[in-house]
Design an enzyme around this catalytic site. Structure first.
Site, mmCIF file in Angstrom:
data_model
loop_
_atom_site.group_PDB
_atom_site.id
_atom_site.type_symbol
_atom_site.label_atom_id
_atom_site.label_comp_id
_atom_site.label_asym_id
_atom_site.label_seq_id
_atom_site.Cartn_x
_atom_site.Cartn_y
_atom_site.Cartn_z
ATOM 1 N N GLU A 72 52.396 29.181 47.332
ATOM 2 C CA GLU A 72 52.594 28.861 48.751
ATOM 3 C C GLU A 72 53.087 30.079 49.531
ATOM 4 O O GLU A 72 52.655 30.321 50.665
ATOM 5 C CB GLU A 72 53.580 27.695 48.903
ATOM 6 C CG GLU A 72 53.149 26.406 48.226
ATOM 7 C CD GLU A 72 51.772 25.911 48.635
ATOM 8 O OE1 GLU A 72 51.266 26.317 49.704
ATOM 9 O OE2 GLU A 72 51.179 25.118 47.885
ATOM 10 N N HIS A 82 40.256 24.059 47.237
ATOM 11 C CA HIS A 82 40.976 24.336 45.993
ATOM 12 C C HIS A 82 40.001 24.596 44.849
ATOM 13 O O HIS A 82 40.241 25.446 43.989
ATOM 14 C CB HIS A 82 41.921 23.180 45.660
ATOM 15 C CG HIS A 82 42.993 22.990 46.687
ATOM 16 N ND1 HIS A 82 42.807 22.193 47.800
ATOM 17 C CD2 HIS A 82 44.233 23.517 46.794
ATOM 18 C CE1 HIS A 82 43.913 22.228 48.541
ATOM 19 N NE2 HIS A 82 44.793 23.024 47.959
#
Length: 783
Positions: A307, A397
């Protein structure tokens, strides 16, 4: 060496002048290059190019970032990057815009209609920005409104940018800013020392990084001991977050040469306690939830590194928007995985904690099925190993697979011998890895060249450029980058560089730096090149004029570095009087450089005729007649090291900038080591063509000596034309004369219309005299 003066005491040698900021050098060089090659950057008449920043990389590389506007509107996808070496040499450019923009900028639909179309893309709306009219750099350009809609999609937070065609009202592009996935007690790392502030979970050593709950404030306490080690304790989750963030920050600096998460010495806050089986970056902060079993927080090193890696991706050129479908989004997800793996390897924890690997989220067990992605074989978890035309339509993803696979092959190879797993290749090739640290440096080098419309093909080109620039004396890294991309089915690109060492470098200068010509006439100057690193390379010469009008030709048009060329600037009949900036581009085999020449057009035009501040290497000639007798302290251009004896200043720093003409710039072990010795030293300017009219020569000079000097010693400046005139003369004496810059203005009107040279002489003709001289900031002007 000259004898010291009678009664002289210990000298002092002040520090040498500070070196120029390489970021400023890079910015100035890149700005000039952008002017010199408008076609390379697809510059249109209505464009305005704006430099937005400089990012420093490893080994002195500088990445200069630009945006553009068109007819006053921001251009989405019009950005580009120019990469230079530490001395400002242009190494490469990253430009995605394929055409010059050419469009009308009057909208057909209203902003309210655009906002309505944008709102329809989000199911639960929170806030909606005012639509912004801008140009989308597709083909010759598309006029669009951009609206940002914040809210939720299927319970997940969203901050969706929606672009609506300002003519048809159709949505043409969207992208989301939100990207998914004392002693302190950690759940993943045992007992660690975070070195937070005394009573707050903030990091004083890494500005911007802090951790707290969903309200956004950092957790506070009565001391700096945080957490209890439990997988459900949120303070413990912040220990895990801050520990991983601190190690990622350190890795970015130590391995990749990056200053903080944002590249400018700052980071971003983090939140824990998200009520979701997820973690995300929303462009402002990271937010971490829990696993499906709700017995662990999603705060392992690779998830936090992932992140926070999105924050790095956002804060490199080109940001995190744009691309073809989901392709750039997938590469953003892959970037997060790569930064997570790099951080794990940098920490290198033992097996009982979070050891380094190329799996993502295996410690968190997010949905009860182990890791969520596999970098060495993405296909094991249903993600594509290989690039194909379907990637832009693949969920982001999953679309991370090809670049993740590339990074593993580059770092470890297809058949590692260090215990890491084997990795299949899409073309059945065998790839040899170069190690994760080098792979990370090359990946970061590629990100520093990122543009809005990022793709696997562009990443191949720019990571090849990064490998060449980071490892200029070795082709192995470049070969490995190419092999790894080919192994994941990203083919060779027509624009990619060949794998060859790029160590050779050169400089370029124009002398004189300015001149004058009438409309219909011409002016000449000498373009000199000098090999400054490695072997000589071929250099092609060209030039542009701002504003347009004069044109330049070169004889010869191509030289080997170290050689010179004569530049002839021709002024077409009818050219308006004024000042024209001629930007000379020296296009080398491994590096490009620029120089400027100022041309004054018009017989009666006042202004600068000639100027030299000696910051660039000019065409002044030492010992021009071959008759100098000095054995030390000879004239040369350099950055002087100041010296003094018994409080008497002798050699001075430059009058302005770093460099000057000086008699031996070094200080040596004693003030008398590099002063003038043994006779006369002479230096002569290039030939200067003077116009008619009232002319003035301005310059700075100094002459210094100790009391062992005499009247045989001297400093002179002469102007040599059809006659020779000594314009400055200072003789020595049996007394200490401290060096001090003196500004001199000399009337040169008697030389109007002639070709002249400026000659400086310094002499130590006495016995054992200590003599120093300097000359700086020469300018001839017409009033």
């Amino acid at each position: 060496m000259s004898a010291p003066a009678t009664g002289a005491t210990t000298r002092t040698t002040p520090a040498a002048p500070a070196k120029p900021d390489p970021r400023a050098v890079a910015a100035a060089s890149a700005d000039t290059f952008v002017v010199a090659k408008p076609a390379a950057f697809r510059t249109a008449p209505k464009d305005r190019i704006i430099r937005t920043g400089v990012t420093s990389g490893l080994r002195g590389l500088q990445h200069v970032q630009y945006q553009r506007t068109y007819d006053g509107l921001p251009v989405y996808g019009g950005d580009f990057v120019v990469t230079t070496n530490a001395t400002g040499g242009i190494l490469s450019t990253s430009v995605d815009q394929s055409e010059r923009l050419d469009l009308r900028t009057k909208a057909t639909i209203t902003a309210a209609q655009a906002a309505k179309a944008a709102r329809a893309k989000v199911s639960e709306i929170g806030t909606v920005s005012s639509p912004r009219l801008m140009v989308l750099a597709e083909g010759s350009g598309r006029l669009v409104y951009e609206t940002v809609v914040s809210g939720h999609q299927k319970r997940a937070e969203t901050k969706l940018h929606v672009m609506v065609d300002a003519k048809s009202g159709k949505v043409v592009k969207t992208w989301d800013e939100v990207r998914d996935v004392a002693d302190d007690q950690s759940n993943y790392h045992g007992t660690v020392d975070l070195s937070t502030a005394a009573t707050s979970m903030t990091d004083p050593q890494r500005p911007g990084h802090q951790c707290g709950g969903q309200g956004g404030s950092a957790y506070t306490g009565t001391d700096s001991a945080w957490g209890n080690g439990s997988g459900t304790n949120l303070e413990t989750a912040c220990v895990d977050v801050l520990y991983a963030v601190q190690k990622e920050w350190d890795m970015l600096k130590a391995w990749l040469g990056r200053n903080g998460t944002d590249g400018n010495g700052r980071g971003f806050p983090a939140r824990v306690g998200l009520s979701d089986v997820n973690a995300y970056w929303n462009g402002s902060y990271t937010n971490f939830g829990h696993n499906q079993a709700n017995n662990k927080q999603a705060t392992s090193v690779d998830v936090v590194g992932h992140e926070n890696g999105h924050a790095v991706f956002t804060n490199t050129p080109g940001g995190d928007s744009g691309g073809n479908g989901n392709e750039k989004g997938g590469m953003n997800e892959s970037a997060g995985d790569i930064f997570g793996a790099l951080t794990e390897h940098y920490i290198n924890e033992p097996a009982q904690y979070d050891p380094p690997d190329y799996l993502v989220g295996e410690e968190v067990d997010l949905v009860g099925q182990g890791p969520i992605r596999n970098m060495y074989d993405p296909g094991q978890l249903g993600d594509p190993n290989c690039y194909s035309s379907s990637i832009p339509r693949t969920e982001v993803h999953s679309a991370a697979g090809p670049q993740n696979h590339w990074f593993y092959l580059l770092a470890e190879g297809s058949n590692p011998t260090n215990g890491n797993p084997t990795s299949p290749t899409c073309n059945n090739s065998t790839v040899t890895g170069i190690g994760i640290q080098k792979a990370g440096q090359i990946f970061m080098g590629g990100l520093n060249k990122k543009v809005t419309n990022w793709s696997h093909a562009r990443a191949r080109v720019e990571t090849i450029n990064a490998a060449i620039e980071l490892f200029p004396n070795s082709g192995a890294e470049c070969v490995a980058v190419k092999a790894a991309w080919s192994a994941v089915d990203v083919p060779q690109q027509g624009a990619e560089a060949a794998c060859a060492p790029q160590a050779p470098d050169f400089s370029v200068a124009v002398n004189p730096a300015s001149g004058r010509a009438d409309a219909g006439g011409s002016a000449n100057a000498t373009v000199t090149t000098q090999t400054t690193g490695g072997g000589a390379q071929q250099v092609a010469l060209s030039a542009t004029s701002t504003p347009a009008g004069p044109t330049a030709t070169f004889s010869p048009a191509s030289v080997s570095s170290g050689q010179s060329s004569t530049m002839t600037v021709s002024v077409p009949a009818g050219t308006a009087d004024g000042t024209y900036k001629i930007t000379v581009l020296a296009d080398g085999a491994s590096v490009d450089r620029t120089a400027t020449y100022t041309l004054t057009v018009g017989a009666d035009q006042p202004g600068t005729v000639f100027a030299d501040d000696f910051e660039a290497n000019g065409s002044w000639t030492a010992n021009p007649a071959g008759s100098d007798s000095a054995t030390a302290g000879k004239w040369e251009r350099g950055a002087p090291q100041p010296t003094s004896y018994s409080g008497t200043n002798l050699q001075l720093a430059a009058a302005g900038g770093s460099n000057t003409l000086v008699t031996g710039p070094q200080a040596g072990s004693d003030a008398g080591t590099y002063d003038v010795d043994g006779g006369v030293t002479t230096i002569q300017s290039p030939e200067i063509t003077l116009p008619s009219g009232t002319l003035a020569l301005k310059l700075s000079w100094y002459f210094a000596h100790l009391n062992n000097s005499g009247t045989d010693d001297y400093f002179r400046i002469k102007v040599v034309g059809t006659q020779t005139t000594t314009v400055v003369q200072q003789t020595g004496a049996a007394a200490n004369r401290a060096g001090a810059w003196k500004n001199e203005t000399i009337d040169l009107s008697a030389f109007a219309g002639q070709k002249i040279r400026i000659v400086a002489e310094a002499a130590d003709n006495g016995s054992g005299s200590l003599v120093e001289a300097g000359l700086d900031d020469i300018k001839i002007t017409k009033s």
